[in-house]
Design a protein around this motif. Structure first.
Motif, PDB file in Angstrom:
ATOM      1  N   ILE A 174      41.358  36.987  43.818  1.00 14.00           N
ATOM      2  CA  ILE A 174      40.419  38.030  43.974  1.00 14.00           C
ATOM      3  C   ILE A 174      39.228  37.838  45.001  1.00 14.00           C
ATOM      4  O   ILE A 174      38.881  38.571  45.866  1.00 14.00           O
ATOM      5  N   ILE A 204      33.713  48.472  53.169  1.00 10.57           N
ATOM      6  CA  ILE A 204      33.024  47.672  51.805  1.00 10.57           C
ATOM      7  C   ILE A 204      34.032  48.282  50.615  1.00 10.57           C
ATOM      8  O   ILE A 204      34.458  47.418  49.894  1.00 10.57           O
ATOM      9  N   LEU A 205      34.253  49.545  50.819  1.00 11.23           N
ATOM     10  CA  LEU A 205      35.258  50.194  49.854  1.00 11.23           C
ATOM     11  C   LEU A 205      36.680  49.648  49.930  1.00 11.23           C
ATOM     12  O   LEU A 205      37.349  49.491  49.011  1.00 11.23           O
ATOM     13  N   ALA A 208      36.330  46.514  47.809  1.00 12.47           N
ATOM     14  CA  ALA A 208      36.190  46.878  46.326  1.00 12.47           C
ATOM     15  C   ALA A 208      37.493  47.382  45.847  1.00 12.47           C
ATOM     16  O   ALA A 208      37.817  47.045  44.925  1.00 12.47           O
ATOM     17  N   THR A 211      40.182  44.784  45.488  1.00 15.54           N
ATOM     18  CA  THR A 211      39.868  43.912  44.252  1.00 15.54           C
ATOM     19  C   THR A 211      40.095  44.576  43.004  1.00 15.54           C
ATOM     20  O   THR A 211      40.800  44.041  42.164  1.00 15.54           O
ATOM     21  N   THR A 212      39.852  45.900  43.105  1.00 14.05           N
ATOM     22  CA  THR A 212      39.914  46.613  41.772  1.00 14.05           C
ATOM     23  C   THR A 212      41.381  46.852  41.335  1.00 14.05           C
ATOM     24  O   THR A 212      41.719  46.455  40.071  1.00 14.05           O
ATOM     25  N   LEU A 215      42.752  43.659  39.733  1.00 15.62           N
ATOM     26  CA  LEU A 215      42.326  43.340  38.249  1.00 15.62           C
ATOM     27  C   LEU A 215      43.260  42.988  37.378  1.00 15.62           C
ATOM     28  O   LEU A 215      44.001  43.711  37.212  1.00 15.62           O
ATOM     29  N   SER A 219      40.591  38.350  35.189  1.00 14.90           N
ATOM     30  CA  SER A 219      39.945  38.587  36.414  1.00 14.90           C
ATOM     31  C   SER A 219      38.355  38.058  36.256  1.00 14.90           C
ATOM     32  O   SER A 219      37.750  37.651  37.205  1.00 14.90           O
ATOM     33  N   ASP A 220      37.783  38.424  34.931  1.00 13.81           N
ATOM     34  CA  ASP A 220      36.425  38.234  34.802  1.00 13.81           C
ATOM     35  C   ASP A 220      36.065  36.659  35.059  1.00 13.81           C
ATOM     36  O   ASP A 220      34.926  36.405  35.289  1.00 13.81           O
ATOM     37  N   VAL A 222      36.182  34.868  37.390  1.00 13.91           N
ATOM     38  CA  VAL A 222      35.727  34.779  38.765  1.00 13.91           C
ATOM     39  C   VAL A 222      34.282  34.653  38.606  1.00 13.91           C
ATOM     40  O   VAL A 222      33.581  34.191  39.455  1.00 13.91           O
ATOM     41  N   LEU A 223      33.711  35.532  37.869  1.00  7.38           N
ATOM     42  CA  LEU A 223      32.382  35.464  37.590  1.00  7.38           C
ATOM     43  C   LEU A 223      31.746  34.280  37.081  1.00  7.38           C
ATOM     44  O   LEU A 223      30.648  33.594  37.535  1.00  7.38           O
ATOM     45  N   SER A 350      48.441  48.994  36.226  1.00  8.53           N
ATOM     46  CA  SER A 350      47.335  49.232  35.674  1.00  8.53           C
ATOM     47  C   SER A 350      46.425  50.338  35.788  1.00  8.53           C
ATOM     48  O   SER A 350      46.659  50.949  37.147  1.00  8.53           O
ATOM     49  N   LEU A 351      45.903  50.867  35.058  1.00 14.02           N
ATOM     50  CA  LEU A 351      44.785  52.043  35.575  1.00 14.02           C
ATOM     51  C   LEU A 351      43.870  51.453  36.595  1.00 14.02           C
ATOM     52  O   LEU A 351      43.550  52.182  37.570  1.00 14.02           O
ATOM     53  N   ALA A 352      43.535  50.261  36.513  1.00 10.30           N
ATOM     54  CA  ALA A 352      42.639  49.464  37.554  1.00 10.30           C
ATOM     55  C   ALA A 352      43.423  49.813  38.949  1.00 10.30           C
ATOM     56  O   ALA A 352      42.819  49.951  40.050  1.00 10.30           O
TER      57      ALA A 352
END
Lengths: 374, 374
Positions: A174, A204-205, A208, A211-212, A215, A219-220, A222-223, A350-352
């Motif tokens: 990520i 930038i998109l 993003a 990365t999306t 996911l 993935s979370d 990473v925060l 995935s939907l992501a």
């Protein structure tokens, strides 16, 4: 510290063959982003001499398409060879063969050009000091990379493990998307290219969106990356972006010069030499007892071929397009691999992934729109 | 079938107070997208008379900001009232009070205008047949909504449950983002507004960004939505978009006409009457035995106030800006609610949320950029 991080960055790609435990699809696609310095320096035979006849646009599209297809199939090949069971071949011999193949293709292209056009100032192999003096930085990067690789060979990407202590592997994939942003920023600063606001927004998109699309349920994490992990990820992204942009700057400095000489032919010889040393140190016994090609399969051969051609494609995209096209191309390749994996390996999207893909394609559309408006 | 789906759409908002089992934050924010027809028809007192003094831009920004703040706090209030325990008040009385409050505010604004400007052709309450003839569609929508709501009151949003049989609740929240696309398409078709390519790209991004921000571990189930579910979701999205765009068309048809009359004042009286009937049918015993305001708390009062003001804000945004601004505003409100929830309720933000937010903000930037370039 910088050298350590540098080696960390540069070892990523060489670990490609070694790092079998991780998610091969993601890992390989991602590692592509970190290898603008490696695996390039040649010219494809068919595009060697008559390129001036073709329109620039056609050539640019062709090399971009080639890079996209090669990159996406690279990941597929890794998954395939994984399905065939454990990797039996030695990684060092495979790396050596990739470098040797690139050298051979490069020489073949040069030979063809020499036969057609004769040896000129633009395609001769020996370089003047004046020209060599522009290469110190990528040359140093190669040297450090190969030296450190040699030193830490026994630890198999120690520095990559070092960053994994701070950021786990999926999180690392990520964070690697930061390379997109760093490439854009350094491209603007070093190559002094003017970008429209829409093109910045598109970039930038792209980051993003990629990365999306990657996911997943973990993935979370990473925060929760600690400060050191963020610093490392950012430094690595900057180094990766810098290597790519600097290489492009050198290639673009003298457009008429043949790409085989421009990308410093001798670095390939160094590459071969260092990989030969690696074979001696790490796999000497195995190669002596079982043979150089022990464990090689058709897939292994295809992988080596793919890696060599990918390196050449990266180099060509740098020459005929730019780093930005390369980033878009490898991003699309990442999406393409995922779609192909559905048919080939029964993966689920995935939907992501769909949302990320939508954002990536809008980004590409905006980038081209921004180019027209500029 | 159309009527069933229509009622399904229109019952969403009225179910707001009833549908306590679901994720209140998401549900409420999302249901806002489906209520362009409901809860509007008034004018805020302070902006009623002297609006021509303020610049258009200031007024537009003020109403948009008001809508954003009200929408985001709406969800917070629902979570708060949930934290206070079970809802003790009757939903029908709360709905009645929301309608009554909007009527009262509307009348107060009109009275103020009459005192300042006198009764003119633009602000008088009685309407000519010529003017009333433009209202049949939203009037019919209100009527159908209220009738069906009355009929199916005992089943508490039967038709909402009907769609849930095909699409589970979290999936429904995700699919509701289709409203963004449908609003954009119908806005273009019905109001014949010219959009630049960048603004279209921005709108697709807004939809993708909002959906990404709402992703959670169960979101992927939406991909298993059967065909009927998709058809329903698309029809509902189209109806929702149509209702909003048609309302705007009526408001914009005669800009000088006072908004209190334009949005058909009598519909509010109908709304009160139907809610009064609902109280009689459903909560008559409870109201008689325990009193009209049984179970009301400060939060309940704030929620009613917020719903009434939100309705007014939607109406104002429709008049001074448009449906597109409304969609952007409620999208930002959704993100704002999530951020506020971190501080207020200790929620955790996902990586998907940050990525989605980035895409939403790029979309807003591009929309404004597209406006300048148009």
């Amino acid at each position: 510290m910088l050298i350590i991080l540098l080696s960390c960055l540069l070892s990523v790609r060489k670990c490609q063959f070694k790092d079998k435990e991780q998610d091969a699809v993601h890992d390989d696609i991602e590692s592509l982003r970190g290898k603008p310095l490696s695996g390039s320096g040649n010219s494809m035979v068919m595009l060697g001499g008559s390129s001036s006849v073709q329109s620039k646009w056609k050539r640019k599209s062709a090399v971009t398409l080639a890079l996209t297809v090669l990159t996406s199939s690279q990941a597929i090949l890794i998954v395939w060879s994984k399905r065939a069971g454990k990797y039996e071949y030695s990684v060092t011999t495979a790396n050596f063969l990739v470098e040797a193949l690139k050298c051979a293709i490069s020489l073949a292209a040069l030979a063809r050009i020499w036969r057609n056009e004769g040896v000129t100032e633009d395609n001769k192999l020996s370089t003047s000091w004046d020209e060599v003096s522009v290469y110190p930085i990528p040359a140093a990067l190669y040297l450090i990379k190969n030296l450190l690789q040699y030193c830490f060979l026994k630890y198999v990407c120690l520095w990559q493990y070092y960053i994994f202590a701070y950021v786990d592997a999926p999180g690392y994939q990520i964070l690697k998307n930061l390379n997109i942003i760093s490439t854009g920023v350094l491209f603007r600063i070093i190559l002094k290219k003017q970008w429209s606001e829409i093109q910045w927004a598109a970039f930038i998109l792209l980051c993003a969106g990629c990365t999306t699309a990657q996911l997943n349920s973990t993935s979370d994490r990473v925060l929760q990356t600690p400060f050191q992990g963020w610093v490392m990820a950012i430094v690595m992204a900057l180094l990766s972006g810098f290597a790519g942009v600097y290489t492009e700057a050198i290639i673009k400095k003298r457009p008429s010069r043949n790409i085989n000489v421009q990308k410093n032919f001798w670095l390939y010889v160094f590459g071969m030499a260092f990989n030969a040393m690696a074979i001696l140190v790490q796999d000497f016994d195995a190669v002596m007892n079982k043979g150089f090609f022990h464990g090689y399969s058709l897939i292994t051969v295809l992988m080596i071929l793919n890696h060599a051609l990918s390196g050449i494609a990266v180099s060509m995209v740098m020459k005929y397009a730019d780093n930005i096209v390369k980033v878009y191309s490898t991003s699309v390749a990442m999406l393409l691999t995922a779609v192909l994996s559905v048919f080939l390996f029964g993966f689920h999207l995935s939907l992501a992934f769909f949302l990320g893909s939508t954002v990536v394609f809008v980004a590409i559309y905006m980038h081209s729109l921004g180019k027209l408006q500029r």
